[in-house]
Design a protein around this motif. Structure first.
Motif, short mmCIF file in Angstrom:
data_model
loop_
_atom_site.label_atom_id
_atom_site.label_comp_id
_atom_site.label_asym_id
_atom_site.label_seq_id
_atom_site.Cartn_x
_atom_site.Cartn_y
_atom_site.Cartn_z
N THR A 99 -30.18 -25.06 -3.20
CA THR A 99 -29.03 -25.89 -2.73
C THR A 99 -29.96 -27.47 -2.48
OG1 THR A 99 -28.61 -26.02 -0.04
CG2 THR A 99 -27.28 -24.53 -1.44
N ASN A 100 -29.24 -28.48 -2.50
CA ASN A 100 -30.07 -29.81 -2.20
C ASN A 100 -31.25 -30.00 -2.99
OD1 ASN A 100 -27.34 -30.32 -0.94
ND2 ASN A 100 -28.96 -29.99 0.79
N TYR A 101 -31.03 -29.08 -4.45
CA TYR A 101 -32.67 -28.74 -4.53
C TYR A 101 -33.18 -30.96 -5.64
CZ TYR A 101 -36.40 -28.35 -8.12
OH TYR A 101 -37.48 -27.45 -8.68
N ASP A 102 -32.37 -31.53 -6.00
CA ASP A 102 -32.67 -32.67 -5.88
C ASP A 102 -33.32 -33.73 -4.34
OD1 ASP A 102 -30.42 -33.08 -4.29
OD2 ASP A 102 -29.53 -34.52 -5.32
N GLN A 103 -33.01 -33.15 -3.79
CA GLN A 103 -33.57 -33.59 -2.28
C GLN A 103 -34.95 -32.26 -1.93
OE1 GLN A 103 -31.15 -34.06 1.17
NE2 GLN A 103 -28.98 -34.32 -0.44
N SER B 238 -37.61 -33.06 3.77
CA SER B 238 -37.03 -32.24 2.21
C SER B 238 -35.52 -31.84 2.88
CB SER B 238 -37.85 -30.92 2.53
OG SER B 238 -37.24 -30.76 1.03
N GLU B 239 -34.63 -31.99 2.23
CA GLU B 239 -33.30 -31.39 2.61
C GLU B 239 -33.21 -30.03 1.63
OE1 GLU B 239 -31.66 -31.99 5.42
OE2 GLU B 239 -33.17 -33.69 5.61
N ALA B 240 -33.46 -29.92 0.68
CA ALA B 240 -33.79 -28.46 0.20
C ALA B 240 -33.56 -27.61 0.92
CB ALA B 240 -34.64 -28.23 -1.11
N GLN C 141 -34.91 -24.39 4.83
CA GLN C 141 -35.65 -25.45 4.43
C GLN C 141 -37.23 -25.31 4.26
OE1 GLN C 141 -36.48 -28.14 7.89
NE2 GLN C 141 -36.16 -29.93 6.05
#
Length: 157
Positions: free
Chosen positions: A42-46, A54-56, A63
């Motif tokens: 999730t949050n792959y764009d981050q 990194s927020e992925a 994380q």
């Protein structure tokens, strides 16, 4: 491959310690791959290259960063390669388990919002690292204890 590795695997295929190291290696390889798949992460764009920014989140829990995923890939490849011999499998599980326990301690003591959190790690990562460390050490030691006893010249009841 040492002579004892050849003798102990002749006609029997892989030993339990080799199977365990192979399984752990495959899991790490898959985790490394999954860390690069949007949706599973999730949050792959981050997804950052490294660092706590990194927020992925792998499976929405752990994380990850590009560096973190590459470490998993390399650790998986090492496990698969080292599972070819008994001593390699044992060393992978024992030393890999020790590395994960050190990583657990590191994650417990660093500030997760600081540059020291370069992998990055969160609380879920920390406790997974603890379980991995204990589990890998246990597999490496328990699945080869008969081999160690034979070398020492003792028999177990």
């Amino acid at each position: 491959m040492s002579a004892s590795d050849r003798i102990e695997t002749r006609g029997t295929g892989r030993t339990n310690v080799q199977k365990a190291a192979l399984a752990v290696g495959i899991v790490f390889l898959l985790v490394g791959i999954l860390g690069f798949i949007p949706g599973i992460t999730t949050n792959y764009d981050q997804l950052a290259g490294a660092g706590h920014e990194s927020e992925a989140m792998l499976l929405g829990i752990f994380q990850v960063s590009v560096l973190h995923n590459i470490v998993h890939l390399l650790f998986g490849i090492a496990g698969i390669a080292l599972a070819r011999t008994i001593s390699g499998a044992r060393n992978y599980l024992i030393w890999g388990g020790a590395v994960y326990l050190v990583l657990w301690l590191y994650g417990m003591f660093i500030d997760h919002e600081s540059p020291a959190n370069f992998v990055p790690l969160n609380t879920a990562d920390n406790w997974l690292h603890f379980l991995l460390g204990v589990g890998m050490l246990a597999l490496g030691l328990l699945l080869t204890r008969d081999r160690v006893d034979r070398r020492a010249g003792t028999t177990r009841a």
